[in-house]
Scaffold this motif. Sequence first.
Motif, mmCIF file in Angstrom:
data_model
loop_
_atom_site.group_PDB
_atom_site.id
_atom_site.type_symbol
_atom_site.label_atom_id
_atom_site.label_comp_id
_atom_site.label_asym_id
_atom_site.label_seq_id
_atom_site.Cartn_x
_atom_site.Cartn_y
_atom_site.Cartn_z
ATOM 1 N N LEU A 74 17.771 56.449 19.276
ATOM 2 C CA LEU A 74 19.505 55.891 18.865
ATOM 3 C C LEU A 74 19.765 54.936 20.167
ATOM 4 C CD1 LEU A 74 20.902 59.579 18.227
ATOM 5 C CD2 LEU A 74 20.612 57.309 16.942
ATOM 6 N N ARG A 75 20.383 53.705 20.310
ATOM 7 C CA ARG A 75 20.550 53.041 21.165
ATOM 8 C C ARG A 75 22.602 53.085 21.148
ATOM 9 N NH1 ARG A 75 20.547 46.805 19.941
ATOM 10 N NH2 ARG A 75 22.452 47.828 19.901
ATOM 11 N N TYR A 76 22.266 53.875 22.731
ATOM 12 C CA TYR A 76 23.707 54.144 22.478
ATOM 13 C C TYR A 76 24.284 53.491 23.914
ATOM 14 C CZ TYR A 76 28.374 56.905 24.495
ATOM 15 O OH TYR A 76 28.946 56.779 25.030
ATOM 16 N N VAL A 77 25.446 52.415 24.246
ATOM 17 C CA VAL A 77 25.757 51.776 24.873
ATOM 18 C C VAL A 77 27.203 51.652 24.982
ATOM 19 C CG1 VAL A 77 26.643 49.059 25.348
ATOM 20 C CG2 VAL A 77 24.620 49.952 23.450
ATOM 21 N N PRO A 78 27.113 53.333 25.985
ATOM 22 C CA PRO A 78 28.444 53.423 26.524
ATOM 23 C C PRO A 78 29.936 52.275 27.453
ATOM 24 C CG PRO A 78 27.409 54.136 27.901
ATOM 25 C CD PRO A 78 26.318 53.511 26.662
ATOM 26 N N GLN A 79 29.089 51.730 28.317
ATOM 27 C CA GLN A 79 29.980 50.331 28.935
ATOM 28 C C GLN A 79 29.590 48.827 28.465
ATOM 29 O OE1 GLN A 79 28.568 51.702 32.760
ATOM 30 N NE2 GLN A 79 31.375 51.795 32.942
ATOM 31 N N GLN A 80 29.938 48.114 28.419
ATOM 32 C CA GLN A 80 29.927 46.869 28.548
ATOM 33 C C GLN A 80 31.099 46.117 29.528
ATOM 34 O OE1 GLN A 80 29.317 44.852 24.883
ATOM 35 N NE2 GLN A 80 29.632 47.250 24.009
ATOM 36 N N TYR A 81 30.256 44.971 30.697
ATOM 37 C CA TYR A 81 31.300 44.933 30.914
ATOM 38 C C TYR A 81 30.981 43.675 32.103
ATOM 39 C CZ TYR A 81 27.491 47.086 33.632
ATOM 40 O OH TYR A 81 25.764 47.568 34.234
ATOM 41 N N ARG A 82 31.433 43.045 32.216
ATOM 42 C CA ARG A 82 31.342 41.517 33.431
ATOM 43 C C ARG A 82 30.756 42.740 34.676
ATOM 44 N NH1 ARG A 82 36.519 38.572 34.735
ATOM 45 N NH2 ARG A 82 37.467 41.142 34.674
ATOM 46 N N ARG A 83 29.147 42.320 35.505
ATOM 47 C CA ARG A 83 28.859 42.837 36.710
ATOM 48 C C ARG A 83 29.050 41.410 37.721
ATOM 49 N NH1 ARG A 83 23.636 46.186 37.615
ATOM 50 N NH2 ARG A 83 23.780 46.026 40.475
ATOM 51 N N HIS A 84 29.791 42.075 38.354
ATOM 52 C CA HIS A 84 30.600 41.305 39.481
ATOM 53 C C HIS A 84 29.664 40.851 40.805
ATOM 54 C CE1 HIS A 84 34.639 40.667 37.860
ATOM 55 N NE2 HIS A 84 34.774 42.117 37.307
ATOM 56 N N TYR A 85 29.892 39.820 41.426
ATOM 57 C CA TYR A 85 28.895 39.322 42.405
ATOM 58 C C TYR A 85 28.892 38.087 43.533
ATOM 59 C CZ TYR A 85 25.919 35.747 39.785
ATOM 60 O OH TYR A 85 26.218 35.033 38.734
ATOM 61 N N ILE A 86 28.509 37.947 44.376
ATOM 62 C CA ILE A 86 28.850 37.087 45.357
ATOM 63 C C ILE A 86 27.602 36.126 45.771
ATOM 64 C CG2 ILE A 86 29.072 36.356 47.590
ATOM 65 C CD1 ILE A 86 31.452 39.229 48.046
ATOM 66 N N ASP A 87 27.790 34.495 45.501
ATOM 67 C CA ASP A 87 26.105 33.881 45.942
ATOM 68 C C ASP A 87 26.858 33.938 47.164
ATOM 69 O OD1 ASP A 87 24.666 31.708 46.050
ATOM 70 O OD2 ASP A 87 25.032 31.018 44.891
ATOM 71 N N MET A 88 26.006 34.377 48.197
ATOM 72 C CA MET A 88 25.974 34.007 49.463
ATOM 73 C C MET A 88 25.558 32.910 50.458
ATOM 74 S SD MET A 88 26.018 37.962 50.790
ATOM 75 C CE MET A 88 27.293 37.291 52.734
ATOM 76 N N GLY A 89 24.539 32.030 48.836
ATOM 77 C CA GLY A 89 23.624 31.458 48.938
ATOM 78 C C GLY A 89 24.424 30.374 50.453
ATOM 79 N N ALA A 90 25.275 29.646 49.593
ATOM 80 C CA ALA A 90 26.222 27.732 49.689
ATOM 81 C C ALA A 90 26.706 28.947 50.986
ATOM 82 C CB ALA A 90 26.932 28.233 49.060
ATOM 83 N N GLY A 91 27.005 29.827 51.918
ATOM 84 C CA GLY A 91 27.606 30.112 53.530
ATOM 85 C C GLY A 91 28.742 30.693 53.018
ATOM 86 N N PHE A 92 29.622 30.842 54.135
ATOM 87 C CA PHE A 92 30.662 31.718 54.098
ATOM 88 C C PHE A 92 32.102 30.628 54.029
ATOM 89 C CE2 PHE A 92 34.926 33.043 56.337
ATOM 90 C CZ PHE A 92 35.290 34.345 55.813
#
Length: 306
Positions: A74-92
């Motif tokens: 059984l494949r159960y998918v209780p959540q589907q969402y946008r996983r948010h992140y910050i790309d820190m490589g470009a600087g502040f």
Amino acid sequence: MNWRVQNVELKYRLGELTLGRARLRLAVERRHFAELAPLDGAPAQPPAGAEGWLIPSQPIAASLPALARTGRWLRYVPQQYRRHYIDMGAGFDAYLAKFSSKSRSTLKRKVQKFEQACGGALDWRACRTPEELEAFHRLARELSARTYQERLLAAGLPDTPEFRAGMREAAARDAVRAFLLLREGRPVAYLYCPVVDGVLLYEYLGYDPELAALSPGTVLQWLALRSLFAEGRFRMFDFTEGEGAHKAFFASDHRWCATVYYLPATPVNLARIGLHRGLDRLGDGAGALLERFGLKARVKRWLRRG
């Protein structure tokens, strides 16, 4: 090894209230979501001691059905969402440019409001050494016991010997960052972020519900990000699983992900999934009804304040 066999709790919640849990022995995917390929069926055989699999944050290209049969699983998918992140490589400076002038003004106003409420000076700490983390944990635990994360979600900062030992070991390897905001010497917000391969994980956080009007969580997040960018050694700040206005506001990008379980197709597991899915739908329906009558935010504040 990409999988770790461990005990997993499938929590039965109605909104923010935890009503119960089912304990499962699963092989849990250890790799970061950015390293995972698109979904391509269940692995052929779980590792010894595991009854199934859990992929906490599987990248997806399109929406998945909540329940599907895949061979004997059984494949159960209780959540589907946008996983948010910050790309820190470009600087502040590049990160700051992603905010509109209105958003930057809002942040500045919230920081100034909290500063004024503290008598004109901010009292906050950035912790990374074993000694600093010990002091952080003592103060953050004092606050965590009062937060809705601990009272309703059982997601407060842990107070076990195992967690404290792991925290000290991570600090000795320079693999954790923790932040604390205080008012009149009393902790009002905390943030605990392990570091894995240059990625900061948004793992434990909380704020004093009595000071919600002063936005202590937002203020501490902003102070922490400025400090982390100044170090110049991290490639990403990962807000981890789940949606949230706070995450969406601070993130610079996102990726669609899903929480995916593979469980043996047995009547017991089908009942577990049915109950879990039913409570989720009931909670969603109740939330929509409260939203319709303009009561959702008020009820949520009431629950979080206990």
